[in-house]
Enzyme design. Structure first.
Site, PDB file in Angstrom:
ATOM      1  N   HIS A 111      19.157   1.841  29.401  1.00 35.56           N
ATOM      2  CA  HIS A 111      19.324   2.107  27.970  1.00 35.56           C
ATOM      3  C   HIS A 111      18.863   0.877  27.187  1.00 35.56           C
ATOM      4  O   HIS A 111      19.124  -0.259  27.587  1.00 35.56           O
ATOM      5  CB  HIS A 111      20.788   2.399  27.653  1.00 35.56           C
ATOM      6  CG  HIS A 111      21.070   2.512  26.190  1.00 35.56           C
ATOM      7  ND1 HIS A 111      20.561   3.531  25.408  1.00 35.56           N
ATOM      8  CD2 HIS A 111      21.811   1.734  25.348  1.00 35.56           C
ATOM      9  CE1 HIS A 111      20.976   3.374  24.162  1.00 35.56           C
ATOM     10  NE2 HIS A 111      21.729   2.287  24.104  1.00 35.56           N
ATOM     11  N   CYS A 225      15.965   6.512  23.302  1.00 33.07           N
ATOM     12  CA  CYS A 225      16.375   5.168  22.874  1.00 33.07           C
ATOM     13  C   CYS A 225      15.234   4.165  22.952  1.00 33.07           C
ATOM     14  O   CYS A 225      15.067   3.326  22.064  1.00 33.07           O
ATOM     15  CB  CYS A 225      17.570   4.699  23.700  1.00 33.07           C
ATOM     16  SG  CYS A 225      17.253   4.538  25.482  1.00 33.07           S
TER      17      CYS A 225
END
EC number: 2.3.1.-
Length: 352
Positions: A111, A225
């Protein structure tokens, strides 16, 4: 919850799942947009298919519920003093590290986020973009018995909050300074993030392309993301930021297929005059991906997914609120951790 410092962007307080079975008004507006697009779809051959943006961010449907609250400590984006010097940090950690530790990090499923530090105030900030209802809901729909069409709980949004959890990012990931910007640059970036957040409303997991080979045709781009981080870096470069020359890698999840076939939107496929055979085929494909399975159901579902994707080489993709058929090709699916360089200010400005 707060995103880009504008309380109008905050999702309304969610009620209990199933509290309302009707469609939110925004859904019909999006459906009409999709129907208009479908009318011209047969002649469309622009690859990759452009990610569709919208004029407003809809309120989440009450049916859609997140197991983990989206942006629980969100705060407004501050207005920095123009002569402030802001340090910009690259942040990366394994997905769901809070639950699985570094497990997904070993698979390079990471992430991405961005950190900022004001030298005038000494305050740190974190900015990231992720799913409102977790990844599974953004990737696959719910098959609700009272609805003919698959029901999607798919939104992604930016989250901004004060502080950087150094331990979270450093332990199994990355926390490194990549640039220095002025307070004026930060404020202009914040305005851009607000607009980007209002118009880019949904998450897209997959990058779909013809093969793993370099230069292969890309059919669909992901919107996740890492793409938010890359867009923000690019914007900062346009505003004059100078980035350090360090290696930066990002997780990408690929599907490999031949040229996709456009199928239609919810109205044209599942509506009263839709294609019943196609509608059943799409729902049959999505059925094994339903949530909350027992261990036995999960193993049986894996077999069904293997049969559909690997044996019969079929995948139904939902993109821009429209359905596409993907004729799958070996190696079918792949997770990569690819290097994507930080932007070069000169090249970015010359390409404007």
């Amino acid at each position: 919850m707060a995103r880009t410092g504008d309380t109008s962007l905050r999702p309304r307080r969610q009620r209990r799942a199933g509290a309302s079975l009707g469609r939110a008004p925004w859904f019909w507006a999006l459906a009409l947009l999709g129907q208009a697009a479908a009318a011209g779809a047969p002649s469309r051959r622009q690859w990759p298919v452009p990610y569709r943006r919208f004029s407003f961010r809809p309120a989440p449907d009450p049916y859609c519920q997140a197991k983990y609250t989206f942006c629980p400590t969100g705060s407004p984006v501050p207005v920095m003093k123009g002569d402030d010097v802001i340090e910009v940090f690259r942040l990366q950690a394994p997905v769901w590290e809070f639950k699985y530790g570094d497990l997904l990090g070993h698979l390079k499923i990471m992430h991405d986020a961005i950190g900022f530090k004001s030298t005038l105030t000494g305050k740190n900030y974190t900015m990231e973009w992720y799913e409102l209802f977790q990844l599974g809901n953004c990737t696959f729909p719910h098959l609700r018995p009272e609805m003919n069409a698959p029901f999607w709980c798919n939104q992604g949004a930016a989250c901004f909050f004060e502080g950087i959890d150094d331990g979270h990012w450093k332990e199994n990931g990355t926390l490194v300074q990549v640039a220095t910007i002025s307070g004026n640059m930060f404020n202009k970036m914040a305005q851009w993030v607000k607009q980007d957040n209002e118009t880019g409303i949904y998450y897209e997991t997959w990058t779909v392309q013809a093969s793993p080979e370099k230069g292969a045709e890309i059919w669909f781009e992901s919107y996740d993301c890492s793409k938010f981080v890359l867009r923000t870096y690019k914007k900062l470069a346009e505003l004059g930021a100078e980035f350090k020359k360090i290696q930066t890698n990002y997780t990408r999840i690929f599907l490999y297929s031949g040229e996709p076939t456009f199928l239609g939107n919810e109205t044209s496929v599942f509506g009263p005059t839709g294609n019943e055979t196609l509608a059943l085929a799409i729902k049959k494909f999505y059925y094994p991906f339903k949530p909350h399975l027992s261990t036995k159901e999960f193993l049986l579902s894996l077999l069904k997914i293997f049969d559909a994707v690997i044996v019969h080489r079929q995948f139904y993709l939902f993109y821009n609120f429209e359905y596409w058929f993907l004729p799958m090709k070996f190696p079918f699916i792949q997770i990569t951790y690819e290097e994507i360089p930080l932007p070069n200010r000169t090249n970015t400005i010359s390409g404007l």
